[in-house]
Motif scaffolding. Structure first.
Motif: not given
Length: 335
Positions: A215-243
């Motif tokens: 998730d931190e890598a996504v923020l870095e790649m987008t100049g701190g902005v983040g993604a407009d859509l996250i397709v959340e497939t993981g559940g327990t281990q990924t949901f917080g990072r998607s947020i």
């Protein structure tokens, strides 16, 4: 006619059976099933992780084939026409309602591992001309879900889409997002899969084994902005990072629970970013029709990792159950 039944929630409970061939009634079509494709819900049914009303059942939600006969009143399809059978045949269009959304093939209704299936004509969508039956069979859940996610988030040229993993929905979302000019970030634990994703147009890749804080890598790649859509497939281990990876006003499109169904989230982040956390149970026949039109217009070819014969159904399920082995979809030929 031949069919495959699942007699219990076990990967050892598939059996080849002979059943009477059905006949279409008013408003129905008899479809000669040519191919099916597996989704996580099929595996969940076969392993007891998804409740079903009874066993035995005909498994697999998604399938495609050819119209073999039509019942009285059917005018939109003709014998010999290639069609896709939607996984939720009663959900023709509009908002979901419990009684129609729950009626899923391979769960409540007979699925696709059968020689012939009778379906409402309103549950069928014409197969894009450039697709094989195996490729067409991948569309009902994966393409409909991916398309609905893109539409829910308002993805367009310049939008940023983040995808978790390289399963069927993620790869389909990658292809559809690139078709509309979006920037795509995708994660995997495999460098080989990430290279395949790049070949399909992925702009940025993250190996989450080497970079657990993806998730931190996504923020870095987008100049701190983040993604407009996250397709959340993981559940327990990924949901917080998607947020955390989401941009202001973004959509977190929740479609899976590969690592579990419970999760913790920072509610303040959801509030502060004004996020749309949207659950999804595929979509309607109208959604599938729109997705198929997008596939036809872009000449997109779904990625099939492996194709199994109908007598290899246990092996197909076992391959999906290995987790992380496949890239894209797994198909089964029914003919």
């Amino acid at each position: 006619m031949h069919a495959v039944e699942l007699s219990a929630p076990s990967l050892d409970a598939f059996r080849r059976v002979t059943l009477p061939q059905p006949e279409p009634g008013p408003g129905e079509a008899l479809v000669a099933m040519r191919a099916a494709s597996l989704n996580f819900v099929d595996l969940a049914v076969a392993t007891g992780r998804y409740p079903v009303p009874r066993f035995p059942l005909i498994p697999v939600a998604d399938g495609a084939g050819e119209v073999a006969a039509i019942g009285p009143g059917v005018t939109e399809f003709v014998v010999g026409q290639r069609v896709i059978a939607h996984s939720k045949p009663l959900w023709v269009g509009g908002p979901a309602r419990a009684e129609i959304s729950a009626a899923t093939r391979g769960v409540v209704l007979p699925g696709s591992l059968v020689e012939y299936a009778v379906l409402p004509a309103s549950a069928l969508v014409p197969t894009p001309a450039h697709l094989t039956d195996e490729a067409a069979a991948t569309l009902p859940i994966a393409a409909t879900t991916a398309w609905r996610g893109l539409r829910t988030a308002g993805v367009r040229a310049g939008s940023v889409v983040a995808l978790i993993g390289t399963g069927g929905v993620s790869v389909m979302a990658l292809q559809l997002a690139k078709a509309v000019g979006a920037t795509v970030i995708i994660t995997s634990s495999s460098d080989e899969k990430l290279e395949r994703a790049k070949a399909l147009g992925a702009d940025f890749t993250i190996n989450y084994r080497r970079t657990p804080a993806w998730d931190e890598a996504v923020l870095e790649m987008t100049g701190g902005v983040g993604a407009d859509l996250i397709v959340e497939t993981g559940g327990t281990q990924t949901f917080g990072r998607s947020i955390n990876a989401a941009a202001l006003g973004a959509t977190v499109f929740v479609i899976g629970f590969v690592t579990g169904t419970t999760a913790e989230a920072d509610l303040f982040a959801i509030m502060r970013k004004e996020l749309n956390v949207q659950g999804n149970t595929t979509g309607s026949v109208a959604d599938l029709r729109d997705a198929a039109r997008a596939v036809a217009a872009s000449k997109m070819t779904p990625v099939i990792d492996r194709t199994f014969g109908i007598d290899e159904t246990p092996q197909a399920y076992a391959y999906l159950a290995q987790g992380g082995q496949h890239f894209g979809k797994i198909a089964i030929t029914c003919g």
